[in-house]
Design an enzyme around this catalytic site. Structure first.
Site, PDB file in Angstrom:
ATOM      1  N   SER A 264       0.827  -1.211   0.000  1.00  0.00           N
ATOM      2  CA  SER A 264       0.000   0.000   0.000  1.00  0.00           C
ATOM      3  C   SER A 264       0.854   1.250   0.000  1.00  0.00           C
ATOM      4  CB  SER A 264      -0.912   0.005   1.217  1.00  0.00           C
ATOM      5  OG  SER A 264      -0.165   0.412   2.346  1.00  0.00           O
ATOM      6  N   LYS A 265       0.187   2.366  -0.241  1.00  0.00           N
ATOM      7  CA  LYS A 265       0.867   3.657  -0.268  1.00  0.00           C
ATOM      8  C   LYS A 265       1.620   3.902   1.028  1.00  0.00           C
ATOM      9  CE  LYS A 265      -2.445   5.667  -3.366  1.00  0.00           C
ATOM     10  NZ  LYS A 265      -3.167   6.779  -3.850  1.00  0.00           N
ATOM     11  N   ARG A 266       1.034   3.430   2.108  1.00  0.00           N
ATOM     12  CA  ARG A 266       1.609   3.690   3.427  1.00  0.00           C
ATOM     13  C   ARG A 266       2.872   2.858   3.690  1.00  0.00           C
ATOM     14  NH1 ARG A 266      -0.076   7.856   4.314  1.00  0.00           N
ATOM     15  NH2 ARG A 266      -2.258   8.354   3.983  1.00  0.00           N
ATOM     16  N   ASP A 267       2.971   1.698   3.041  1.00  0.00           N
ATOM     17  CA  ASP A 267       4.074   0.774   3.362  1.00  0.00           C
ATOM     18  C   ASP A 267       5.441   1.365   3.099  1.00  0.00           C
ATOM     19  OD1 ASP A 267       2.519  -1.282   4.198  1.00  0.00           O
ATOM     20  OD2 ASP A 267       2.225  -2.050   2.177  1.00  0.00           O
TER      21      ASP A 267
END
Ligand code: GLU
Length: 512
Positions: A264-267
């Site tokens: 994900s974008k957050r990873d």
């Protein structure tokens, strides 16, 4: 005649392009080029509430950086222009109207409050609300109320959406080139909105209409769209386009390095690697996400990494140029299961590409670091430095840490190195070897090596001990590239100066 291959990448400009998206674009590109087809960039911006400033430009710049080229698209035009759905707004309504006329769609007047109440009602029964054949007759739509009332509402300007009328208990088949036949019972589908009250179509309608009008032959996209595919098949059927329906291929997900789940974008920045091709600054929060380009990756390496995350060539080959990928690529070799992103392997790929780069290219990038540090050196000298240390780095940005001693004499000497390698007689050994070096005329690395080694052997000194101490004096620490290369490059005067300074400093320290 076989249909001409025409594929598209159709991102929504709702933020920066994730590398999973880059991979989707790449597979489309490889497929198009392999079959001498066309590749199209279409911007799907029908959800105006989710538009993000700068996202479209970011997508275009990212793909350009990656070397993924288009034949038609929002940025270059083409026969089927416009390629931005908001500029095609007027095209879609007629198709929604046609579906209503045929009885495959209907007007729905339910307000968001009405829908919210329904949702709550279902939740209280531990059920999920889906607008579907099971309950549509209890809702506020043109199937449940009479025609006069419908006309009145429309004439009064009451807001409405157009929903597809999903048939009951019908089998819908999606033939996916990667997953095979996927069969869904239509009762599991909901009556998705096709046309919104703001005058825009939804993704589903616009996507199908545009794929048809743009003569798309294959829809290659992420697996997250597989659940929508049966709806799309029904739309093709109801719009009488089933014979021209594109073939579908849903690509497996890119997974986190560890555990399961979509990358994900957050990873990215959390786990220490970029998930975006280019650096992105969120226009609202100013939050910065790192990018492959700014982190020093070569775009060829990024492409190579992504190509192998989901597709395999069926051979041991790992390094592929874009040309080679175009030749080798096939959808048959795209796997069904997700691929884990491996950040270490990504660095390894960059290292391989760094070794393949011309020296000039590396020097040009590294020269910027020197410029920033206000260090002047001759081109030939910088070139030799780069040649010598490139084996030891994954990124050009790491060259400085491996080579600063070629440009600056050490002022301090690594404590640990001294503790481990500096012996009582080290000063004296270094002083002796310094004399040998300074008396050497032929200052090539090979000749220096021979002369110094012979001396050490003759004297029966420990080779390791002498060389370690000498290295500490010259570069300040105990690790680095071949010492004779360093000596040869730095030159006699500089070596003499460095050894003198080192002996003074180190002796002073030990005497204290
Ligand atoms: N606009 C969709 C997206 O953002 C495109 C999906 C498709 O390729 O059909 O991913």
């Amino acid at each position: 005649m076989e249909k001409k291959v025409r594929v598209r990448f159709a991102p929504s400009p709702t933020g920066p392009l994730h590398i999973g998206g880059v991979r989707t674009a790449l597979y489309n590109y490889l497929f198009a080029k392999k079959y001498k087809g066309d590749f199209i960039l279409r911007i799907e911006d029908t959800d105006q509430s989710r538009l993000v400033v700068g996202a479209e430009e970011y997508i275009i710049e990212s793909l350009e950086w990656c070397g993924i080229k288009f034949d038609e698209g929002v940025h270059i035009g083409g026969q089927y222009a416009p390629y931005r759905q908001s500029e095609r707004k007027d095209i879609y309504k007629q198709y929604a109207d046609y579906l209503i006329e045929k009885g495959n769609a209907y007007y729905a007047f339910d307000t968001s409050e009405d829908l919210g109440i329904k949702k709550k009602e279902y939740e209280s029964r531990k059920q999920t609300f889906q607008y579907s054949s099971a309950n549509r007759m209890t809702m506020n739509n043109s199937l449940a109320i009479n025609d006069t009332e419908v006309k009145q509402k429309i004439n009064n300007g009451e807001p409405y959406v157009i929903r597809i009328k999903i048939p009951e208990k019908e089998t819908v088949e999606v033939n996916d080139l990667i997953r095979g036949k996927v069969i869904v019972n239509s009762s599991q589908l909901d009556d998705k909105v096709l046309f919104k009250s703001d005058g825009f179509p939804t993704y589903h309608l616009a996507n199908v209409v545009d794929d048809y009008l743009m003569k798309i032959s294959h829809v290659i996209r992420g697996e997250e769209w597989l659940p929508s595919a049966p709806l799309h098949v029904l739309l093709y059927r109801y719009l009488d386009w089933e014979n021209e329906m594109p073939l579908f291929a849903h690509l497996p997900l890119l997974l986190k390095p560890e555990g399961n789940g979509k990358l994900s974008k957050r990873d990215g920045d959390k786990l220490g690697f970029p998930v975006f091709p280019l650096k992105w600054t969120d226009p609202k929060t100013n939050e910065i996400s790192s990018g492959y380009r700014e982190s020093g990756y070569f775009s060829e390496a990024v492409i190579n990494i992504l190509a192998l995350l989901g597709w395999n060539p069926g051979t041991e080959q790992e390094i592929f140029s874009m040309e080679e990928l175009i030749n080798a690529f096939s959808l048959e070799r795209v796997g069904k299961s997700g691929s884990k992103f491996d950040p270490e392997k990504a660095k390894w790929f960059n290292h391989q590409y760094l070794l393949k780069k011309s020296d000039d290219e590396i020097v040009n990038i590294f020269a910027k670091t020197l410029e920033e540090k206000d260090i002047k050196a001759e081109y030939k000298y910088i070139l030799n430095v780069c040649r010598l240390v490139k084996e030891r780095v994954n990124f050009v940005s790491e060259i400085w840490a491996q080579s600063y001693f070629f440009f600056e004499a050490p002022k301090i000497f690594n404590e640990k190195a001294l503790k481990d390698k500096w012996k009582e007689n080290s000063s004296q050994l270094v002083a002796e070897v310094k004399e040998i070096i300074c008396n050497t005329e032929n200052f090539t690395a090979a000749h220096l090596k021979e002369t110094v080694s012979n001396y050490i052997l003759e004297k029966k000194y420990g080779m390791g001990q002498v060389m370690n101490a000498l290295r500490i004096c010259i570069i300040g620490t105990s690790i680095g590239p071949d010492l004779f290369e360093i000596i040869s490059m730095l030159g006699k005067e500089e070596i003499e100066r460095r050894i003198n300074f080192a002996l003074q400093t180190v002796n002073a320290k030990f005497i204290k």
